[in-house]
Write a protein that holds these residues in place. Structure first.
Motif, PDB file in Angstrom:
ATOM      1  N   TYR A   1     -56.473  24.542 -29.774  1.00 54.74           N
ATOM      2  CA  TYR A   1     -56.530  25.653 -28.827  1.00 54.74           C
ATOM      3  C   TYR A   1     -57.495  25.314 -27.704  1.00 54.74           C
ATOM      4  CZ  TYR A   1     -53.965  28.910 -31.807  1.00 54.74           C
ATOM      5  OH  TYR A   1     -53.001  29.539 -32.538  1.00 54.74           O
ATOM      6  N   LEU A   2     -57.212  25.866 -26.542  1.00 52.09           N
ATOM      7  CA  LEU A   2     -58.080  25.739 -25.375  1.00 52.09           C
ATOM      8  C   LEU A   2     -58.672  27.102 -25.067  1.00 52.09           C
ATOM      9  CD1 LEU A   2     -59.175  24.474 -22.688  1.00 52.09           C
ATOM     10  CD2 LEU A   2     -56.983  25.152 -21.664  1.00 52.09           C
ATOM     11  N   MET A   3     -59.982  27.134 -24.870  1.00 56.61           N
ATOM     12  CA  MET A   3     -60.647  28.300 -24.306  1.00 56.61           C
ATOM     13  C   MET A   3     -61.435  27.760 -23.116  1.00 56.61           C
ATOM     14  SD  MET A   3     -63.189  31.171 -25.936  1.00 56.61           S
ATOM     15  CE  MET A   3     -64.402  29.983 -26.477  1.00 56.61           C
ATOM     16  N   LEU A   4     -60.948  28.046 -21.909  1.00 55.98           N
ATOM     17  CA  LEU A   4     -61.575  27.550 -20.693  1.00 55.98           C
ATOM     18  C   LEU A   4     -62.488  28.632 -20.135  1.00 55.98           C
ATOM     19  CD1 LEU A   4     -61.799  25.291 -18.585  1.00 55.98           C
ATOM     20  CD2 LEU A   4     -59.829  26.312 -17.425  1.00 55.98           C
ATOM     21  N   THR A   5     -63.772  28.288 -20.025  1.00 56.60           N
ATOM     22  CA  THR A   5     -64.753  29.248 -19.524  1.00 56.60           C
ATOM     23  C   THR A   5     -65.269  28.798 -18.161  1.00 56.60           C
ATOM     24  OG1 THR A   5     -66.580  28.130 -20.664  1.00 56.60           O
ATOM     25  CG2 THR A   5     -65.468  29.933 -21.849  1.00 56.60           C
TER      26      THR A   5
ATOM     27  N   THR B   1     -56.897  30.933 -21.807  1.00 56.25           N
ATOM     28  CA  THR B   1     -56.768  30.374 -23.140  1.00 56.25           C
ATOM     29  C   THR B   1     -55.444  29.623 -23.173  1.00 56.25           C
ATOM     30  OG1 THR B   1     -55.760  32.433 -23.908  1.00 56.25           O
ATOM     31  CG2 THR B   1     -58.144  32.169 -24.278  1.00 56.25           C
ATOM     32  N   GLY B   2     -55.233  28.894 -24.229  1.00 60.79           N
ATOM     33  CA  GLY B   2     -53.975  28.177 -24.342  1.00 60.79           C
ATOM     34  C   GLY B   2     -54.033  27.188 -25.481  1.00 60.79           C
ATOM     35  N   PHE B   3     -53.198  26.155 -25.375  1.00 63.98           N
ATOM     36  CA  PHE B   3     -53.149  25.155 -26.433  1.00 63.98           C
ATOM     37  C   PHE B   3     -52.858  23.781 -25.849  1.00 63.98           C
ATOM     38  CE2 PHE B   3     -48.821  26.539 -25.848  1.00 63.98           C
ATOM     39  CZ  PHE B   3     -48.071  25.376 -25.952  1.00 63.98           C
ATOM     40  N   TYR B   4     -53.220  22.780 -26.607  1.00 63.27           N
ATOM     41  CA  TYR B   4     -52.925  21.389 -26.286  1.00 63.27           C
ATOM     42  C   TYR B   4     -52.038  20.812 -27.392  1.00 63.27           C
ATOM     43  CZ  TYR B   4     -56.656  20.423 -22.808  1.00 63.27           C
ATOM     44  OH  TYR B   4     -57.471  20.370 -21.695  1.00 63.27           O
ATOM     45  N   THR B   5     -51.136  19.945 -27.006  1.00 63.55           N
ATOM     46  CA  THR B   5     -50.504  18.989 -27.903  1.00 63.55           C
ATOM     47  C   THR B   5     -50.900  17.629 -27.360  1.00 63.55           C
ATOM     48  OG1 THR B   5     -48.629  20.458 -28.332  1.00 63.55           O
ATOM     49  CG2 THR B   5     -48.334  18.142 -28.864  1.00 63.55           C
ATOM     50  N   ILE B   6     -51.611  16.863 -28.155  1.00 70.01           N
ATOM     51  CA  ILE B   6     -52.188  15.600 -27.688  1.00 70.01           C
ATOM     52  C   ILE B   6     -51.729  14.469 -28.599  1.00 70.01           C
ATOM     53  CG2 ILE B   6     -54.330  14.379 -27.144  1.00 70.01           C
ATOM     54  CD1 ILE B   6     -55.638  17.277 -27.189  1.00 70.01           C
TER      55      ILE B   6
ATOM     56  N   ASN C   1     -63.244  24.169 -23.963  1.00 70.29           N
ATOM     57  CA  ASN C   1     -63.572  24.288 -25.381  1.00 70.29           C
ATOM     58  C   ASN C   1     -62.310  24.044 -26.190  1.00 70.29           C
ATOM     59  OD1 ASN C   1     -66.451  25.535 -25.227  1.00 70.29           O
ATOM     60  ND2 ASN C   1     -65.223  26.670 -23.755  1.00 70.29           N
ATOM     61  N   LEU C   2     -62.263  22.923 -26.891  1.00 68.84           N
ATOM     62  CA  LEU C   2     -61.138  22.600 -27.759  1.00 68.84           C
ATOM     63  C   LEU C   2     -61.505  23.056 -29.165  1.00 68.84           C
ATOM     64  CD1 LEU C   2     -60.414  19.009 -26.460  1.00 68.84           C
ATOM     65  CD2 LEU C   2     -59.237  21.112 -25.854  1.00 68.84           C
TER      66      LEU C   2
ATOM     67  N   VAL D   1     -50.602  20.631 -21.920  1.00 73.43           N
ATOM     68  CA  VAL D   1     -51.483  21.800 -21.910  1.00 73.43           C
ATOM     69  C   VAL D   1     -50.638  23.024 -21.617  1.00 73.43           C
ATOM     70  CG1 VAL D   1     -53.550  22.849 -20.927  1.00 73.43           C
ATOM     71  CG2 VAL D   1     -53.298  20.360 -20.900  1.00 73.43           C
ATOM     72  N   GLY D   2     -50.669  23.972 -22.527  1.00 73.62           N
ATOM     73  CA  GLY D   2     -49.993  25.255 -22.317  1.00 73.62           C
ATOM     74  C   GLY D   2     -51.023  26.330 -22.101  1.00 73.62           C
ATOM     75  N   MET D   3     -51.128  26.822 -20.867  1.00 73.69           N
ATOM     76  CA  MET D   3     -52.118  27.864 -20.571  1.00 73.69           C
ATOM     77  C   MET D   3     -51.449  29.232 -20.620  1.00 73.69           C
ATOM     78  SD  MET D   3     -54.571  26.077 -17.679  1.00 73.69           S
ATOM     79  CE  MET D   3     -53.496  26.486 -16.339  1.00 73.69           C
ATOM     80  N   ASP D   4     -52.166  30.213 -21.167  1.00 76.37           N
ATOM     81  CA  ASP D   4     -51.623  31.554 -21.328  1.00 76.37           C
ATOM     82  C   ASP D   4     -51.574  32.350 -20.037  1.00 76.37           C
ATOM     83  OD1 ASP D   4     -51.191  31.135 -24.051  1.00 76.37           O
ATOM     84  OD2 ASP D   4     -53.187  31.873 -24.588  1.00 76.37           O
TER      85      ASP D   4
END
Length: 160
Positions: A117-121, A133-138, A98-99, A154-157
């Protein structure tokens, strides 16, 4: 793996990408967002053909977990496709990338830099759960009217 992010850990990665003007009309902004949505759907369904279509030939993909564990960079479309193929073949559950909170950091007719932001489910165990969760710079490039992903960070928390 027990790596867990501290507050603000990703700031150094985000500020490494200088801000700039965003000079894209609404239709081009939508085209960029559609490329990112197609990227997420391709990951979630193991659709390597669709993933290939949203990446540049020389794309790079780097992942860091809480700024402590780095994977990559994986250089070139073929290397990224191999990585995704191996990862999805090992998965036993359905994941959803989920972006959210997409922000254009800078953009012009040729290049766009987007933060999201990334929310990976995952549905492992029969229920839906957030696994990281985390973030992308694209960074995307526009070539011949097609927006394609040239660089993914991709920066994952936490480890998934």
């Amino acid at each position: 793996m027990t790596t867990t992010a501290a507050f603000g850990w990703g700031s150094s990665h985000l500020t490494a990408t200088p801000a700039g003007e965003v000079d894209l009309d609404p239709a081009e902004r939508l085209a960029v967002q559609q490329t990112l949505a197609r990227y997420a759907f391709a990951l979630d369904h193991g659709d390597l053909v669709a993933l290939e279509g949203v990446l540049t030939e020389d794309a790079t993909w780097t992942v860091t977990i809480a700024g402590e564990v780095e994977q990559g960079p994986f250089v070139g479309r073929a290397a990224i496709l191999d990585l995704v193929r191996d990862a999805t073949e090992a998965q036993t559950e359905q994941r959803r990338h989920n972006l959210i909170n997409m922000v254009f950091h800078r953009a012009d007719a040729d290049t766009a830099v987007v933060w999201a932001y990334l929310m990976l489910t995952s549905n492992a165990g029969g229920t839906s759960n957030v696994i990281t969760t985390g973030f992308y710079t694209i960074t995307l490039r526009n070539a011949e009217g097609e927006w394609r992903i040239a660089k993914l960070f991709v920066g994952m928390d936490n480890a998934e």
